[in-house]
Every structure is written in C-alpha cells, then in structure tokens.
Design an enzyme around this catalytic site. Sequence first.
Site, PDB file in Angstrom:
ATOM      1  N   ASP A   9       4.107  -8.179   1.708  1.00  0.00           N
ATOM      2  CA  ASP A   9       4.602  -6.944   2.330  1.00  0.00           C
ATOM      3  C   ASP A   9       5.822  -6.406   1.582  1.00  0.00           C
ATOM      4  O   ASP A   9       6.907  -6.279   2.145  1.00  0.00           O
ATOM      5  CB  ASP A   9       4.926  -7.160   3.804  1.00  0.00           C
ATOM      6  CG  ASP A   9       5.318  -5.868   4.509  1.00  0.00           C
ATOM      7  OD1 ASP A   9       4.825  -4.803   4.078  1.00  0.00           O
ATOM      8  OD2 ASP A   9       6.114  -5.923   5.466  1.00  0.00           O
ATOM      9  N   GLU A  44      -0.312  -6.935  -1.225  1.00  0.00           N
ATOM     10  CA  GLU A  44       0.572  -5.876  -0.729  1.00  0.00           C
ATOM     11  C   GLU A  44       1.923  -5.910  -1.456  1.00  0.00           C
ATOM     12  O   GLU A  44       2.989  -5.917  -0.846  1.00  0.00           O
ATOM     13  CB  GLU A  44       0.756  -5.954   0.784  1.00  0.00           C
ATOM     14  CG  GLU A  44       1.189  -4.616   1.369  1.00  0.00           C
ATOM     15  CD  GLU A  44       1.176  -4.551   2.878  1.00  0.00           C
ATOM     16  OE1 GLU A  44       1.480  -3.463   3.391  1.00  0.00           O
ATOM     17  OE2 GLU A  44       0.872  -5.561   3.540  1.00  0.00           O
ATOM     18  N   ASN A 169      -7.871  -8.581   6.695  1.00  0.00           N
ATOM     19  CA  ASN A 169      -7.662  -7.619   7.776  1.00  0.00           C
ATOM     20  C   ASN A 169      -8.762  -7.675   8.836  1.00  0.00           C
ATOM     21  O   ASN A 169      -9.198  -6.647   9.348  1.00  0.00           O
ATOM     22  CB  ASN A 169      -7.524  -6.199   7.208  1.00  0.00           C
ATOM     23  CG  ASN A 169      -6.067  -5.810   7.027  1.00  0.00           C
ATOM     24  OD1 ASN A 169      -5.238  -6.061   7.894  1.00  0.00           O
ATOM     25  ND2 ASN A 169      -5.752  -5.207   5.889  1.00  0.00           N
ATOM     26  N   ASP A 265       5.087 -11.026  10.408  1.00  0.00           N
ATOM     27  CA  ASP A 265       4.108 -10.527   9.455  1.00  0.00           C
ATOM     28  C   ASP A 265       3.281 -11.726   8.958  1.00  0.00           C
ATOM     29  O   ASP A 265       3.011 -12.648   9.724  1.00  0.00           O
ATOM     30  CB  ASP A 265       4.782  -9.759   8.309  1.00  0.00           C
ATOM     31  CG  ASP A 265       3.826  -8.763   7.651  1.00  0.00           C
ATOM     32  OD1 ASP A 265       3.274  -7.923   8.384  1.00  0.00           O
ATOM     33  OD2 ASP A 265       3.628  -8.819   6.426  1.00  0.00           O
ATOM     34  N   HIS A 266       2.895 -11.749   7.694  1.00  0.00           N
ATOM     35  CA  HIS A 266       1.979 -12.781   7.203  1.00  0.00           C
ATOM     36  C   HIS A 266       2.711 -14.064   6.823  1.00  0.00           C
ATOM     37  O   HIS A 266       3.867 -14.028   6.379  1.00  0.00           O
ATOM     38  CB  HIS A 266       1.224 -12.276   5.970  1.00  0.00           C
ATOM     39  CG  HIS A 266       0.312 -11.139   6.242  1.00  0.00           C
ATOM     40  ND1 HIS A 266      -1.038 -11.298   6.478  1.00  0.00           N
ATOM     41  CD2 HIS A 266       0.554  -9.802   6.329  1.00  0.00           C
ATOM     42  CE1 HIS A 266      -1.587 -10.115   6.680  1.00  0.00           C
ATOM     43  NE2 HIS A 266      -0.640  -9.189   6.601  1.00  0.00           N
TER      44      HIS A 266
END
Length: 275
Positions: A9, A44, A169, A265-266
């Site tokens: 991200d 990303e 996703n 987030d991830h």
Amino acid sequence: MKFISWNIDSLNAALTSDSARALLSREVIKSIQVHDADVIAIQETKLSAKGPTKKHVEALETAFPSYNIVWRSSEEPARKSYAGTMFLYKNHLEPEVHYPSIGAPTTMDAEGRMITLEFEDFYLTQVYTPNAGDGLRRLADRQLWDIQYSNYLADLDEKKPVLATGDYNVAHKEIDLANPKNNRRSPGFTDEEREGFTNLLNKGFTDTFRHINGDVEGMYTWWAQRAKTSKINNSGWRIDYWLVSNRLAGQVRKSEMIDSGPRQDHTPILMEIDI
C-alpha cells in the site's frame, strides 16, 4: 525455497515517510527481513511510470542487500501512481523476467498488475487483482479479468509448474472473512468473484494455506483501515494467497501469515516449498 508476498500500500510511503503508519510499515519490513526469503513479491507499489527513485532503491538495498529488483508501474492510459508490482530476488538467482499482458478489459493491462519470473523448473508469478470498486462499478470488468488471468496461469502450467501469489481481492469462502453475512454483496465477496476464484482453482491450482492449515478459522490477511478497531477485533478478510500447481501441493511445507503487529491493511504471507 522460501517466498514472501505483501501488498505494501505505497512503497514510497513505507520507505520515505515519517508518519505513524510509515513507521509501522517499516516494522513489518523488519519482520520480513528475519525470514531471509529467496524471493519477495510486493503489490500496490503506487510508483510513477519511471519506477523507484534513487532514494527508494537505496532504502530497498539497505533493507534487502544482495537482492535484485524488478518492477512494473501503471502507465498511460491508466491512472498515474496506481497499482504496480515489484519482485526482489536474491542475486544468485537468474530468472527470466516477463511482464505479461492478458487481454484484460479497459486499462487493466497497463496498470502494472503482473510480473512473472521464469526459472528453469517453475514459474513464479504475482498479481494485484483489480478491485470490483465502490458500488461494484468494476465488477463486470473484474469478471473478465478473472477469466483471462486463470487462462494465463493454465497456459503457464502446461509448460512447467506454477507458483502464483498476490492480492487477489477476494475472500473465497465464508470461513475467509469475519462477517460473511454482512458482506454478501461487498467488493471481494460477491458470488461472481468467488466463482471466479473457484474456476481458477479448478484449472489445476491449490490454495496452499487451506492445504496446509485446513479449515482453521479467524486467520486473515487484511483488515480495513477505515474501521479503527478492525484489527483489534480481528474483523478481517483472507484475500492474499499463495497458489501452486496441484502437482506441487505435496511439496509445500509451510503457508502462513507473518505477524504485522498493530498495522492495519495487508499482512505479508509466507510459503516454504521444496522445489
């Protein structure tokens, strides 16, 4: 061999910012360093079309010495500084690098979403799968992407075994997210996206996390940043995967998440395989 995948991200934010979130990201990078992986896949990146700056490269070389870096960024006509992927691989490895286009709709092929490393005995490919978007405005395009992507993996698999990773996703089954009933038509848990992932597996691929860990519950790879308590409450989703060709499933020794601490987030995912 040992492999790690992580949706970062924004590479720039993680490497150069002094924000509280950036500091948490750098703690995750330290967690990745400990594992001394052969290859690290990053999604990303959000870099410009020119790729990493000198400052980015220096930071990566400091964090991961003795690795080569290959990258792919979003290019016109796609959005600038959007999506993007990167591989870091130990410099004694000599893969052939491919930047595939899969005949995806709209600008998806120009968004830097895929890189494939070809080794003598296998392919290693990563993906940052397009999100269906708010209001599912991109769902139809996402469905076309899923078809083209699964065909691409199947074509690779005909030549040599495949290791595939990234941010897909999609939470495949109800066990893969904390609140399936409340997210029935949310991006990442529509029937269409789940069916697309099922069709991918049916082309000859194994979800290594489920293969190794069975139906363990409460294990996720992503927690929404917008919900401040999502990670505290473990209200997460498993949308990042390590897949392998079915014929390699018996060689997988480990498939798990790397603890990312309080950062939402991830979280990174790790796979160890005899290959």
